[in-house]
Scaffold this motif. Structure first.
Motif, PDB file in Angstrom:
ATOM      1  N   ALA A   1     107.953  40.694   7.455  1.00 46.55           N
ATOM      2  CA  ALA A   1     107.125  40.772   6.189  1.00 46.55           C
ATOM      3  C   ALA A   1     106.060  39.696   6.176  1.00 46.55           C
ATOM      4  N   ALA A   2     105.175  40.749   4.763  1.00 46.40           N
ATOM      5  CA  ALA A   2     104.027  40.113   4.603  1.00 46.40           C
ATOM      6  C   ALA A   2     103.383  41.341   3.324  1.00 46.40           C
ATOM      7  N   PRO A   3     102.530  40.265   2.940  1.00 47.28           N
ATOM      8  CA  PRO A   3     101.799  41.995   1.793  1.00 47.28           C
ATOM      9  C   PRO A   3     100.970  42.459   2.980  1.00 47.28           C
ATOM     10  N   GLU A   4     100.515  43.979   2.335  1.00 43.60           N
ATOM     11  CA  GLU A   4      99.248  44.411   3.054  1.00 43.60           C
ATOM     12  C   GLU A   4      98.122  43.605   3.319  1.00 43.60           C
TER      13      GLU A   4
ATOM     14  N   GLU B   1      95.346  36.867  -3.198  1.00 43.04           N
ATOM     15  CA  GLU B   1      96.471  38.013  -3.039  1.00 43.04           C
ATOM     16  C   GLU B   1      96.457  37.778  -1.918  1.00 43.04           C
ATOM     17  N   GLY B   2      96.171  37.554  -0.833  1.00 47.66           N
ATOM     18  CA  GLY B   2      95.779  37.222   0.592  1.00 47.66           C
ATOM     19  C   GLY B   2      94.722  38.090   1.142  1.00 47.66           C
ATOM     20  N   SER B   3      94.166  37.544   2.007  1.00 44.63           N
ATOM     21  CA  SER B   3      92.280  37.755   2.999  1.00 44.63           C
ATOM     22  C   SER B   3      92.142  38.989   2.996  1.00 44.63           C
ATOM     23  N   GLY B   4      92.862  39.498   3.216  1.00 43.25           N
ATOM     24  CA  GLY B   4      92.337  40.732   2.655  1.00 43.25           C
ATOM     25  C   GLY B   4      92.216  41.669   1.833  1.00 43.25           C
ATOM     26  N   ALA B   5      92.193  41.007   0.672  1.00 42.96           N
ATOM     27  CA  ALA B   5      92.035  41.130  -0.904  1.00 42.96           C
ATOM     28  C   ALA B   5      90.616  40.923  -1.225  1.00 42.96           C
ATOM     29  N   VAL B   6      90.108  39.978  -0.249  1.00 39.62           N
ATOM     30  CA  VAL B   6      89.102  39.511  -0.645  1.00 39.62           C
ATOM     31  C   VAL B   6      87.653  40.042  -0.860  1.00 39.62           C
ATOM     32  N   PRO B   7      87.796  41.093   1.006  1.00 38.08           N
ATOM     33  CA  PRO B   7      86.117  42.136   1.296  1.00 38.08           C
ATOM     34  C   PRO B   7      86.158  42.997  -0.302  1.00 38.08           C
ATOM     35  N   PRO B   8      87.695  43.729  -0.704  1.00 40.55           N
ATOM     36  CA  PRO B   8      87.366  44.568  -1.265  1.00 40.55           C
ATOM     37  C   PRO B   8      86.641  43.997  -2.885  1.00 40.55           C
TER      38      PRO B   8
ATOM     39  N   VAL C   1     106.103  42.880   1.054  1.00 37.40           N
ATOM     40  CA  VAL C   1     106.567  41.778   0.336  1.00 37.40           C
ATOM     41  C   VAL C   1     105.477  41.922  -1.264  1.00 37.40           C
ATOM     42  N   SER C   2     105.661  41.075  -1.964  1.00 38.54           N
ATOM     43  CA  SER C   2     104.845  40.166  -2.359  1.00 38.54           C
ATOM     44  C   SER C   2     104.567  38.734  -1.933  1.00 38.54           C
TER      45      SER C   2
ATOM     46  N   ASP D   1      97.910  41.031   3.611  1.00 37.44           N
ATOM     47  CA  ASP D   1      98.226  39.201   4.112  1.00 37.44           C
ATOM     48  C   ASP D   1      97.135  39.369   5.995  1.00 37.44           C
ATOM     49  N   SER D   2      96.540  38.175   5.824  1.00 41.48           N
ATOM     50  CA  SER D   2      95.763  38.230   7.436  1.00 41.48           C
ATOM     51  C   SER D   2      96.168  38.277   7.773  1.00 41.48           C
ATOM     52  N   GLY D   3      97.372  37.375   8.324  1.00 38.81           N
ATOM     53  CA  GLY D   3      98.181  37.900   9.803  1.00 38.81           C
ATOM     54  C   GLY D   3      98.459  39.076  10.283  1.00 38.81           C
ATOM     55  N   ARG D   4      99.697  39.911   8.950  1.00 39.77           N
ATOM     56  CA  ARG D   4      99.592  40.952   9.280  1.00 39.77           C
ATOM     57  C   ARG D   4      98.494  41.974   9.879  1.00 39.77           C
ATOM     58  N   GLN D   5      97.319  41.601   8.961  1.00 43.02           N
ATOM     59  CA  GLN D   5      95.637  43.422   9.485  1.00 43.02           C
ATOM     60  C   GLN D   5      95.569  42.859  11.159  1.00 43.02           C
ATOM     61  N   ILE D   6      95.089  41.628  11.365  1.00 40.00           N
ATOM     62  CA  ILE D   6      95.409  41.157  12.735  1.00 40.00           C
ATOM     63  C   ILE D   6      96.229  41.310  13.988  1.00 40.00           C
ATOM     64  N   PHE D   7      97.805  41.178  13.041  1.00 38.71           N
ATOM     65  CA  PHE D   7      98.908  41.510  14.407  1.00 38.71           C
ATOM     66  C   PHE D   7      98.311  42.628  15.577  1.00 38.71           C
ATOM     67  N   PRO D   8      97.969  43.302  15.634  1.00 36.73           N
ATOM     68  CA  PRO D   8      97.709  44.295  16.407  1.00 36.73           C
ATOM     69  C   PRO D   8      96.938  43.168  17.352  1.00 36.73           C
ATOM     70  N   ALA D   9      95.879  42.615  17.367  1.00 37.68           N
ATOM     71  CA  ALA D   9      95.225  41.948  18.584  1.00 37.68           C
ATOM     72  C   ALA D   9      96.110  40.002  18.596  1.00 37.68           C
ATOM     73  N   PHE D  10      97.391  40.511  18.435  1.00 36.66           N
ATOM     74  CA  PHE D  10      98.347  39.028  18.575  1.00 36.66           C
ATOM     75  C   PHE D  10      99.250  40.187  19.314  1.00 36.66           C
TER      76      PHE D  10
END
Length: 341
Positions: free
Chosen positions: A138-141, A69-76, A168-169, A143-152
């Motif tokens: 829009a993105a899932p919470e 469900e997105g790369s951010g879900a993989v670590p947990p 969003v889903s 989503d790696s792109g959303r999580q790394i957006f502050p760096a961008f």
């Protein structure tokens, strides 16, 4: 006498059943649960090719592969023990390790370049990163792109708080962009571009802002595991890495076979779209000059340290990580077994 013979026959039958069960368990191999980063699409096809061609079985493994469900879900998922190994963007894992102190490591980096992007349609008036200020994304919470957006955002000189996020889903993200409900989306370009094309959007009508083009030069998808699994089942982990790297190399040589394995898992896919998606991932992210020179799966420690410094500056966590804290090459096969064509 008859009663004794009956008891003996039952004992023999029970012993035979126990033996067969033990043999069956041995033949099944070591169970390994794997979570992917996303749905079963082209970039995930090599994992199914490995299963289809018996690469996991040959390593003595009984592998179960689930969608993500997105790369951010993989670590947990991996940290909780629900999964032994994950495939996803290494950067959310790095942040998770730094902030939670959970002992996770990447054991093979498959994507030498980052697919993280913001994608907009030209009709939304977004042609450059500065145009994102005041826009709806829009993105899932997870989503790696959303999580790394502050760096961008920091790299391009805009305030991360200047955009409004709509959660969003995964299934609705591109649809909302096409319908004009949001101005842009974040995510992997391999997902966004091809899903939009499948929805009838022409590529020339898209604006793809690749994070790496603006100085956010990160590594991306990797095989991730916990130190607990690595210590308890090192042979299984090494075998899994060998099988996955072999399957990716074979998928480069024979992409149609990989897509055929994918279609067996999900008969509803469009093979042409998923083949294009997989080849986009290979050509933009995996088949870099560095990976071709040094073999699939490894890293450059100096470049990884730069990535770690970018993430630390972006999120402000206290942990000062080194490449050895987030990656080990101890489970990689020899270079000649992971040389790209």
């Amino acid at each position: 006498m008859a009663s004794s013979r009956l008891k003996l026959s039952r004992i023999v039958a029970l012993a035979a059943g126990t033996l067969m069960a033990a043999l069956g368990a041995a033949q099944a191999g070591t169970p390994v649960k794997v979570t992917l980063d996303w749905a079963f699409q082209g970039p995930q096809a090599p994992f199914l090719l490995a299963a289809e061609r018996g690469y996991f079985t040959a390593e003595g493994l009984d592998v179960t592969i689930d969608r993500g469900e997105g790369s951010g879900a993989v670590p947990p998922r991996v940290a909780s023990g629900a999964y032994d190994i994950g495939f996803g963007d290494i950067n959310p894992m790095i942040r998770f390790v730094a902030e939670k102190g959970v002992p996770l490591q990447a054991v093979a980096v498959l994507y030498d370049a980052s697919p993280l992007s913001v994608i907009a349609l030209k009709k939304a008036g977004v042609t450059a990163p500065k145009d994102l200020a005041g826009k709806r994304l829009a993105a899932p919470e997870t989503d790696s792109g959303r999580q790394i957006f502050p760096a961008f955002a920091k790299a391009v000189g805009i305030d991360p708080a200047a955009v409004t996020w709509q959660t969003v889903s995964p299934q609705l993200r591109e649809t909302m962009l096409v319908q004009g409900q949001v101005d842009a989306i974040s995510g992997f370009l391999t997902t966004g571009i091809l899903t939009l094309k499948a929805a009838g959007v022409k590529e020339q009508d898209m604006v793809v802002l690749r994070y790496r083009d603006y100085g956010v030069t990160l590594y991306s998808n990797a095989l991730i595991t916990s130190t607990a699994f690595a210590r308890s089942k090192p042979e299984a982990l090494a075998g899994f890495v060998r099988a996955v790297l072999k399957a990716h190399i074979e998928a480069v040589k024979d992409p149609d076979a990989a897509i055929a394995a994918l279609k067996k898992r999900d008969p509803l896919i469009d093979p042409a779209i998923e083949k294009e998606r997989m080849l986009l991932a290979f050509n933009e992210l995996m088949l870099s000059p560095e990976a071709k020179a040094n073999g699939l799966g490894g890293i450059d420690p100096a470049r990884m340290q730069t990535a770690l410094d970018i993430l630390k500056a972006t999120y402000g966590y206290a942990a000062a990580l080194t490449p050895g804290d987030v990656f080990t090459d101890g489970f990689l096969p020899p270079k000649d077994a992971r040389t790209l064509p």
